[in-house]
Design an enzyme around this catalytic site. Structure first.
Site, mmCIF file in Angstrom:
data_model
loop_
_atom_site.group_PDB
_atom_site.id
_atom_site.type_symbol
_atom_site.label_atom_id
_atom_site.label_comp_id
_atom_site.label_asym_id
_atom_site.label_seq_id
_atom_site.Cartn_x
_atom_site.Cartn_y
_atom_site.Cartn_z
ATOM 1 N N HIS B 186 0.838 -1.198 0.000
ATOM 2 C CA HIS B 186 0.000 0.000 0.000
ATOM 3 C C HIS B 186 0.875 1.251 0.000
ATOM 4 O O HIS B 186 0.982 1.924 -1.013
ATOM 5 C CB HIS B 186 -0.941 -0.028 1.219
ATOM 6 C CG HIS B 186 -1.795 1.190 1.348
ATOM 7 N ND1 HIS B 186 -2.028 1.795 2.550
ATOM 8 C CD2 HIS B 186 -2.454 1.894 0.426
ATOM 9 C CE1 HIS B 186 -2.808 2.834 2.348
ATOM 10 N NE2 HIS B 186 -3.088 2.925 1.074
ATOM 11 N N CYS B 205 -0.059 0.545 9.618
ATOM 12 C CA CYS B 205 -0.258 1.915 9.124
ATOM 13 C C CYS B 205 -1.701 2.149 8.700
ATOM 14 O O CYS B 205 -2.340 3.094 9.134
ATOM 15 C CB CYS B 205 0.675 2.185 7.948
ATOM 16 S SG CYS B 205 2.396 2.232 8.452
ATOM 17 N N HIS B 206 -2.222 1.283 7.812
ATOM 18 C CA HIS B 206 -3.571 1.516 7.312
ATOM 19 C C HIS B 206 -4.426 0.264 7.387
ATOM 20 O O HIS B 206 -5.484 0.208 6.766
ATOM 21 C CB HIS B 206 -3.519 2.050 5.878
ATOM 22 C CG HIS B 206 -2.740 3.316 5.757
ATOM 23 N ND1 HIS B 206 -1.404 3.323 5.433
ATOM 24 C CD2 HIS B 206 -3.080 4.608 5.967
ATOM 25 C CE1 HIS B 206 -0.966 4.577 5.429
ATOM 26 N NE2 HIS B 206 -1.953 5.375 5.760
ATOM 27 N N GLY B 207 -3.945 -0.743 8.096
ATOM 28 C CA GLY B 207 -4.783 -1.904 8.369
ATOM 29 C C GLY B 207 -4.977 -2.861 7.211
ATOM 30 O O GLY B 207 -6.099 -3.260 6.910
#
Lengths: 67, 241
Positions: B186, B205-207
């Site tokens: 990502h 960080c963003h799952g």
């Protein structure tokens, strides 16, 4: 005799464009191989005794022991 | 003065009229005038100018090329011409090819750089079911010694249902050893091992959730974790790079 050979050469290679092109590419390939090996030979001749493959026999046993 | 101008006007008018009515008669006069001037010039030049074609007689006569022509049928010359064209073509083709390959060789990484860019890992030290993170070319590499149950789990997943469809067999060389670049696809964070909803990796960080084969299952990441080029030169030894 020469004319027969030349005319057969002409008919075999130069008459049709694709055979001409094929002959040129095959010629380029063989020329490159020949040129490369010749130049390597000249290089080896000029640097005889200075390259690793020339002096390897002196050190080969040491190198094997290291490994 | 007035009668004089009147007379001149009348003269001009009459001359115009006569020119309009008898234009056919004026042209020959003009032509004659032109011809007289040319003839006068020609007469003055004849003494110094001589045409080079005058002595040749019939100019349609084709010159004799016998001296320059081939003695035989011309086949030999034809062969020679084609041979020279072909040979030059072959040499230039070889030169062009060698130029390109030499440039590419020069630009690619040299042998010492490649040797430094390899990492050797002793796999005997990694027990089953454990993760190891090592550094390779500045990036973390995840190595997981997978258990038989985990391999089975990775193979059970329907490949078509995945976001980045990839079978587990395509991602590993030996099923028990999973080797991946540990960079989230990502935004480049490093995922945490043995975490997430799918028992694999989880990017904090963003799952993004990765499964036990490193495939993206949930979250914003678009692709599976990248597989580096690696090899098993012998048993229990892994070379990455």
């Amino acid at each position: 005799m020469a004319s027969i050979a030349s005319s057969s050469l002409y008919n075999a290679l130069f008459r049709r464009n694709y055979t001409m092109l094929g002959a040129v590419f095959v010629g380029a390939f063989t020329f490159e191989m020949w040129y490369g090996s010749t130049m390597d030979k000249i290089w080896d001749k000029n640097n005889r005794g200075r390259q690793w493959k020339d002096i390897r026999s002196k050190y080969a046993e040491d190198a094997e022991e290291e490994e | 003065m007035a009668p004089l101008t009147n007379a001149s006007r009348a003269l001009a008018r009459s001359s115009l009229r006569s020119a309009a009515t008898a234009s056919a008669s004026t042209t020959p006069i003009r032509a004659a005038a032109l011809s007289t001037t040319t003839s006068a010039q020609g007469a003055s030049a004849t003494s110094s100018y001589e045409s080079p074609f005058k002595s040749a007689g019939n100019t349609n006569k084709i010159p004799d090329f016998k001296k320059y022509m081939s003695k035989g049928s011309g086949g030999g010359n034809q062969i020679f011409g084609y041979f020279m064209v072909g040979t030059l073509g072959a040499i230039s083709a070889a030169g062009a090819k060698s130029t390109i390959t030499e440039f590419l060789k020069n630009m690619s990484a040299s042998a010492d750089v490649l040797a430094m860019a390899k990492v050797e890992v002793d796999l005997a030290a990694i027990p089953e079911g454990k993760n190891v993170v090592i550094k390779w070319r500045g990036k973390p590499i995840f190595i997981r010694h997978r258990t038989a149950a985990e391999i089975e789990e990775a193979n059970k997943v329907t490949v078509a249902s995945l976001r980045d469809p990839q079978a587990d067999d395509d991602r590993v060389k030996k099923p028990e050893w999973l080797v991946m670049v540990g960079v989230c696809t990502h935004l480049g964070c490093v995922p945490i091992g043995e975490a997430g909803e799918y028992g694999g990796w989880f990017c904090p960080c963003h799952g993004s959730h990765y499964d036990i084969s490193g495939r993206i299952r949930k979250g914003p990441a678009p692709l599976n974790l990248e597989i580096p080029s690696y090899d098993f030169p012998e048993e229990d030894k892994l070379v990455i790079g």
